[in-house]
Design a protein around this motif. Structure first.
Motif, PDB file in Angstrom:
ATOM      1  N   LYS A 131       0.840  -1.218   0.000  1.00  0.00           N
ATOM      2  CA  LYS A 131       0.000   0.000   0.000  1.00  0.00           C
ATOM      3  C   LYS A 131       0.869   1.260   0.000  1.00  0.00           C
ATOM      4  N   THR A 132       1.943   1.240   0.770  1.00  0.00           N
ATOM      5  CA  THR A 132       2.861   2.377   0.796  1.00  0.00           C
ATOM      6  C   THR A 132       3.473   2.598  -0.584  1.00  0.00           C
ATOM      7  N   LEU A 133       3.895   1.515  -1.222  1.00  0.00           N
ATOM      8  CA  LEU A 133       4.480   1.621  -2.558  1.00  0.00           C
ATOM      9  C   LEU A 133       3.464   2.105  -3.586  1.00  0.00           C
ATOM     10  N   GLU A 134       2.230   1.622  -3.480  1.00  0.00           N
ATOM     11  CA  GLU A 134       1.188   2.054  -4.419  1.00  0.00           C
ATOM     12  C   GLU A 134       0.910   3.548  -4.270  1.00  0.00           C
ATOM     13  N   ALA A 135       0.917   4.042  -3.041  1.00  0.00           N
ATOM     14  CA  ALA A 135       0.718   5.478  -2.812  1.00  0.00           C
ATOM     15  C   ALA A 135       1.874   6.270  -3.415  1.00  0.00           C
ATOM     16  N   ARG A 136       3.089   5.755  -3.261  1.00  0.00           N
ATOM     17  CA  ARG A 136       4.277   6.427  -3.828  1.00  0.00           C
ATOM     18  C   ARG A 136       4.217   6.434  -5.352  1.00  0.00           C
ATOM     19  N   VAL A 137       3.802   5.329  -5.958  1.00  0.00           N
ATOM     20  CA  VAL A 137       3.679   5.263  -7.419  1.00  0.00           C
ATOM     21  C   VAL A 137       2.651   6.285  -7.898  1.00  0.00           C
ATOM     22  N   SER A 138       1.543   6.385  -7.195  1.00  0.00           N
ATOM     23  CA  SER A 138       0.506   7.353  -7.555  1.00  0.00           C
ATOM     24  C   SER A 138       1.051   8.782  -7.465  1.00  0.00           C
ATOM     25  N   GLU A 139       1.785   9.070  -6.407  1.00  0.00           N
ATOM     26  CA  GLU A 139       2.397  10.384  -6.226  1.00  0.00           C
ATOM     27  C   GLU A 139       3.387  10.679  -7.355  1.00  0.00           C
ATOM     28  N   LEU A 140       4.208   9.696  -7.700  1.00  0.00           N
ATOM     29  CA  LEU A 140       5.192   9.878  -8.765  1.00  0.00           C
ATOM     30  C   LEU A 140       4.523  10.094 -10.120  1.00  0.00           C
ATOM     31  N   ARG A 141       3.431   9.390 -10.368  1.00  0.00           N
ATOM     32  CA  ARG A 141       2.687   9.590 -11.623  1.00  0.00           C
ATOM     33  C   ARG A 141       2.194  11.032 -11.715  1.00  0.00           C
ATOM     34  N   GLY A 142       1.689  11.551 -10.604  1.00  0.00           N
ATOM     35  CA  GLY A 142       1.233  12.937 -10.579  1.00  0.00           C
ATOM     36  C   GLY A 142       2.359  13.918 -10.854  1.00  0.00           C
ATOM     37  N   LEU A 143       3.527  13.674 -10.244  1.00  0.00           N
ATOM     38  CA  LEU A 143       4.681  14.540 -10.476  1.00  0.00           C
ATOM     39  C   LEU A 143       5.127  14.494 -11.929  1.00  0.00           C
ATOM     40  N   ILE A 144       5.146  13.298 -12.499  1.00  0.00           N
ATOM     41  CA  ILE A 144       5.553  13.143 -13.901  1.00  0.00           C
ATOM     42  C   ILE A 144       4.575  13.876 -14.811  1.00  0.00           C
ATOM     43  N   ALA A 145       3.283  13.723 -14.569  1.00  0.00           N
ATOM     44  CA  ALA A 145       2.271  14.405 -15.383  1.00  0.00           C
ATOM     45  C   ALA A 145       2.430  15.920 -15.271  1.00  0.00           C
ATOM     46  N   SER A 146       2.686  16.403 -14.068  1.00  0.00           N
ATOM     47  CA  SER A 146       2.860  17.841 -13.851  1.00  0.00           C
ATOM     48  C   SER A 146       4.086  18.359 -14.601  1.00  0.00           C
TER      49      SER A 146
END
Length: 133
Positions: free
Chosen positions: A44-59
């Motif tokens: 779950k921690t890793l999935e949250a980090r992946v989601s955060e990283l996807r947002g940063l990449i999109a930004s």
């Protein structure tokens, strides 16, 4: 992000093997619960980090596109001789004019420009040269 996604896949495999080992009686129910809880928490921690990283990449990608659009606009007008309403509409999204102030006996009026595509840009201020005696 790729490392986190690979670890998430690996954790899925580990949890699957734990489940099978528990069914076959190789590990106790208590041990299964303890281990699976730890692995699922990590996942779950890793999935949250992946989601955060996807947002940063999109930004970052959106920011890059905006800079490219602004540079295309700048290239369109390489030889500007006078500032007119058309140029202002093309380049400037918003102009904010602040209340005039008296500073050291002089009237000072601050303005703030928000540019199309890139937002606010503050060029570095030139450094004052120190006078030597």
């Amino acid at each position: 992000m790729e490392q986190a996604q690979a670890r998430i896949r690996k954790l899925d495999e580990i949890i699957q093997h734990l489940y099978e080992d528990n069914l076959e009686g190789k590990i106790s129910d208590e041990r299964f619960v303890k281990l699976s809880e730890n692995y699922e928490k990590e996942q779950k921690t890793l999935e949250a980090r992946v989601s955060e990283l996807r947002g940063l990449i999109a930004s970052e990608q959106e920011s890059s596109v905006n800079v490219e659009r602004f540079l295309d606009l700048v290239r369109k007008y390489t030889d500007i001789r006078e500032l007119n309403a058309e140029l202002i509409r093309e380049f400037v999204e918003k102009i904010m004019v602040f209340k005039a102030e008296r500073i050291d006996g002089r009237r000072v009026q601050r303005i703030r420009l928000i540019w199309n595509c890139i937002g606010e840009f503050m060029p570095p201020m030139p450094q004052k040269e120190e006078k030597t005696a």
